[in-house]
Design an enzyme around this catalytic site. Sequence first.
Site, mmCIF file in Angstrom:
data_model
loop_
_atom_site.group_PDB
_atom_site.id
_atom_site.type_symbol
_atom_site.label_atom_id
_atom_site.label_comp_id
_atom_site.label_asym_id
_atom_site.label_seq_id
_atom_site.Cartn_x
_atom_site.Cartn_y
_atom_site.Cartn_z
ATOM 1 N N ASP A 1 -2.328 17.751 29.390
ATOM 2 C CA ASP A 1 -3.504 18.080 28.584
ATOM 3 C C ASP A 1 -4.783 18.165 29.414
ATOM 4 O OD1 ASP A 1 -2.087 18.319 26.222
ATOM 5 O OD2 ASP A 1 -2.316 16.206 25.720
ATOM 6 N N TRP B 1 -2.763 13.579 25.252
ATOM 7 C CA TRP B 1 -3.115 13.159 23.893
ATOM 8 C C TRP B 1 -1.990 13.607 22.975
ATOM 9 C CZ3 TRP B 1 -8.180 11.445 21.991
ATOM 10 C CH2 TRP B 1 -8.209 11.279 20.598
ATOM 11 N N GLU B 2 -1.336 12.660 22.321
ATOM 12 C CA GLU B 2 -0.134 12.974 21.544
ATOM 13 C C GLU B 2 -0.449 13.772 20.291
ATOM 14 O OE1 GLU B 2 2.911 14.063 21.194
ATOM 15 O OE2 GLU B 2 3.324 12.333 22.471
#
Length: 198
Positions: A89, A104-105
């Site tokens: 990311d 960031w999930e």
Amino acid sequence: MKILQTEFLIRKGKSRFLKAMDALFEEIREAILSVIWPPKSDRFILHPTRMGNGVVPIKKNCMGYLVEKGWEPAHRIGIASRLKPGPIDAVKALPDGRWMAVEWETGNISSSHRALNKIGIGLIDGILAGGFLILPSRNMYQYLTDRVGNFAEIEPYFPIWRSLPVDDGVLGVVEIEQDDVSVDVPLIKKGTDGRALR
């Protein structure tokens, strides 16, 4: 947005190195704390609808802050002698030729495992100096896209990553949560990612 805790699965190296890693983590921390909803608010407030809020717009706010600080978005790192994993990311180049990574999930728990594995391989191969995965708390998770990865669900697997053969590197997982909930704020729009709404 608030940070509930940061779990360091790996934190090894000389004091000068760890101090530099702490400075980079401070940028990540500030990026997380800068995330707000609704727009022009000074806090992050979720509409308390179960599985009602999208996750991609939340991530974009954080990544935008990091880009302003010199991070590169959606960067694909080369892993020595292995298939290239998907892009990270955000990454930031370090003076020693390695990178610091942030994920960031926005996917399910399998995506969380892949993200930590990607960072772990990067550490083992010496491509990454450090990396962090940002995950919602169980409390926040209930208001987000169905089955998005969360801290409580991946925590039982932490011993796997703690045991990686890394002598010089940092690997952490950050648990985040909304500042408050209110029916007076709009839902965060969901996008589409394959068949899964995000």
